[in-house]
Design an enzyme around this catalytic site. Structure first.
Site, PDB file in Angstrom:
ATOM      1  N   HIS A   8     -54.522 -86.561  -3.720  1.00 25.01           N
ATOM      2  CA  HIS A   8     -55.004 -85.176  -3.768  1.00 25.01           C
ATOM      3  C   HIS A   8     -55.837 -84.818  -2.544  1.00 25.01           C
ATOM      4  O   HIS A   8     -56.063 -83.637  -2.258  1.00 25.01           O
ATOM      5  CB  HIS A   8     -55.754 -84.895  -5.080  1.00 25.01           C
ATOM      6  CG  HIS A   8     -57.117 -85.468  -5.174  1.00 25.01           C
ATOM      7  ND1 HIS A   8     -57.412 -86.604  -5.896  1.00 25.01           N
ATOM      8  CD2 HIS A   8     -58.297 -85.040  -4.669  1.00 25.01           C
ATOM      9  CE1 HIS A   8     -58.702 -86.849  -5.830  1.00 25.01           C
ATOM     10  NE2 HIS A   8     -59.260 -85.918  -5.086  1.00 25.01           N
ATOM     11  N   SER A  17     -63.761 -89.033  -3.584  1.00 21.67           N
ATOM     12  CA  SER A  17     -62.337 -89.241  -3.843  1.00 21.67           C
ATOM     13  C   SER A  17     -61.710 -90.112  -2.768  1.00 21.67           C
ATOM     14  O   SER A  17     -61.994 -89.964  -1.579  1.00 21.67           O
ATOM     15  CB  SER A  17     -61.599 -87.902  -3.876  1.00 21.67           C
ATOM     16  OG  SER A  17     -61.800 -87.249  -5.089  1.00 21.67           O
ATOM     17  N   ASN A  42     -73.255 -94.628   8.462  1.00 20.06           N
ATOM     18  CA  ASN A  42     -73.854 -93.309   8.609  1.00 20.06           C
ATOM     19  C   ASN A  42     -72.872 -92.407   9.343  1.00 20.06           C
ATOM     20  O   ASN A  42     -72.363 -92.779  10.414  1.00 20.06           O
ATOM     21  CB  ASN A  42     -75.180 -93.394   9.378  1.00 20.06           C
ATOM     22  CG  ASN A  42     -75.906 -92.059   9.410  1.00 20.06           C
ATOM     23  OD1 ASN A  42     -75.464 -91.103  10.035  1.00 20.06           O
ATOM     24  ND2 ASN A  42     -77.043 -91.987   8.735  1.00 20.06           N
ATOM     25  N   ASP A  74     -51.968 -90.857  -8.080  1.00 18.58           N
ATOM     26  CA  ASP A  74     -52.884 -90.250  -7.109  1.00 18.58           C
ATOM     27  C   ASP A  74     -53.282 -91.275  -6.043  1.00 18.58           C
ATOM     28  O   ASP A  74     -54.392 -91.770  -6.004  1.00 18.58           O
ATOM     29  CB  ASP A  74     -54.123 -89.717  -7.839  1.00 18.58           C
ATOM     30  CG  ASP A  74     -55.006 -88.865  -6.953  1.00 18.58           C
ATOM     31  OD1 ASP A  74     -54.545 -88.433  -5.876  1.00 18.58           O
ATOM     32  OD2 ASP A  74     -56.175 -88.627  -7.347  1.00 18.58           O
TER      33      ASP A  74
END
Length: 248
Positions: free
Chosen positions: A63, A196, A78, A106
Site C-alpha cells: 500500500h 507501514s 536519524n 500487502d
C-alpha cells in the site's frame, strides 16, 4: 500453539490505512538496525518504512506504492543524520494478488539503483522457526509517536505475538489470510501512521511487514496490529532475487 515458518532472517546486529507510528516505544540504539530504510518522496519527506534483504533489494508494504516513493534513505537512524544516503528507487514490484490493504498480500519489493554493500550477506533463510503465542518481538519506524508529529529518530517498541484465533475474533473474522498479529491488543504498545512497511522482528528474524491497524486509531484500540506474514511469500521473493525483476 505455534506456527511453523520458513522465513527470511536478517544478519545485521540485529492498514487499512496508510502508514503507522510507534506508540510508547524508545529511540533505537545507534547502529542497531542498519537494515532499516525510510521510503521518501522526491522532496525528501518520509512516507513509509522498509528493510533491506539484499544490498539492492528492500521489502515494504504494497500500500506504500500509492504514496509513490521515489528514493530510500539509508545509513542513519536519524532522518537528518550526517551519515544518511539517499538512493533512487529503480523499480517497484507489488505482489500480483494485492488489490487493497484490507484484502491482504500487502507486500512490495523495491530494487534500488546501486548496491549498498560489497557483499550479498544481508539475509539468509532459516527453517524450523516457530512464532509462538506471546513471543516478544519488536517493530521499528519513523512514524508519529503518541503525542507528536513524525519523528526524526528511529523508534522501536517490543510487542507480543497474538494467537491467530484470538486475532480473528477481535477483527470479527474479517482478517485476510497470510497475516501475523502482534501488539495493539491488551497493551498500549504498537505501530501507527508512518511505520507501514517496516519489519516485525522476532529473534533477529524479519517475520512480518507492518500493514494495518483499526481505523488508523493509535490511541490504542483493543484490536491487534496486523502484519503481512513474510514466510508465505518466500517463493515469490526468491524468484525476484534470482531474476532481478518482478515475477510474472
Amino acid at each position: 500453539t505455534s506456527v511453523h515458518c520458513d522465513l527470511v532472517a536478517l544478519r545485521f546486529a540485529l492498514e487499512k490505512f496508510h502508514g503507522f507510528k510507534i506508540i510508547n516505544g524508545n529511540k533505537a540504539p545507534e547502529n542497531s538496525m542498519q537494515y532499516m530504510v525510510s521510503l521518501q518522496s522526491k522532496f525528501g519527506f518520509h512516507l513509509c518504512g522498509g528493510f533491506l534483504i539484499r544490498e539492492d533489494v528492500v521489502v515494504t508494504a504494497a500500500h506504500c506504492d500509492e504514496l509513490e516513493p521515489y528514493q530510500i534513505l539509508v545509513g542513519s537512524h536519524n532522518l537528518k543524520g550526517s551519515n544518511r544516503r539517499l538512493i533512487k528507487i529503480q523499480s517497484r514490484c507489488k505482489h500480483p494478488d494485492y488489490k487493497t490493504v484490507g484484502l491482504g498480500n500487502d507486500i512490495m519489493l523495491l530494487k534500488v539503483s546501486i548496491s549498498l554493500s560489497p557483499t550479498a550477506d544481508h539475509f539468509t533463510k532459516h527453517k524450523n522457526c516457530y512464532n509462538s503465542d506471546n513471543q516478544i518481538c519488536s517493530v521499528a519506524g519513523w512514524g508519529k509517536t503518541l503525542n507528536s508529529h513524525d519523528v526524526d529518530d528511529l523508534q522501536v517498541v517490543n510487542v507480543s505475538i497474538i494467537n491467530p484465533k484470538v486475532c480473528q475474533q477481535q477483527w470479527n473474522n474479517e482478517l485476510p489470510p497470510n497475516v501475523i498479529c502482534a501488539g495493539g491488543y491488551n497493551t498500549n504498545k504498537g505501530f501507527c501512521q508512518g511505520d507501514s512497511g517496516g519489519p516485525l522482528v522476532c529473534d533477529g528474524k524479519a517475520v512480518g511487514v507492518v500493514s494495518f491497524n483499526r481505523n488508523a486509531n493509535c490511541n490504542y484500540p483493543d484490536a491487534p496490529n496486523v502484519y503481512t506474514d513474510i514466510s508465505k511469500y518466500l517463493p515469490w521473493i526468491n524468484k525476484f532475487l534470482m531474476e532481478n525483476k518482478c515475477p510474472l
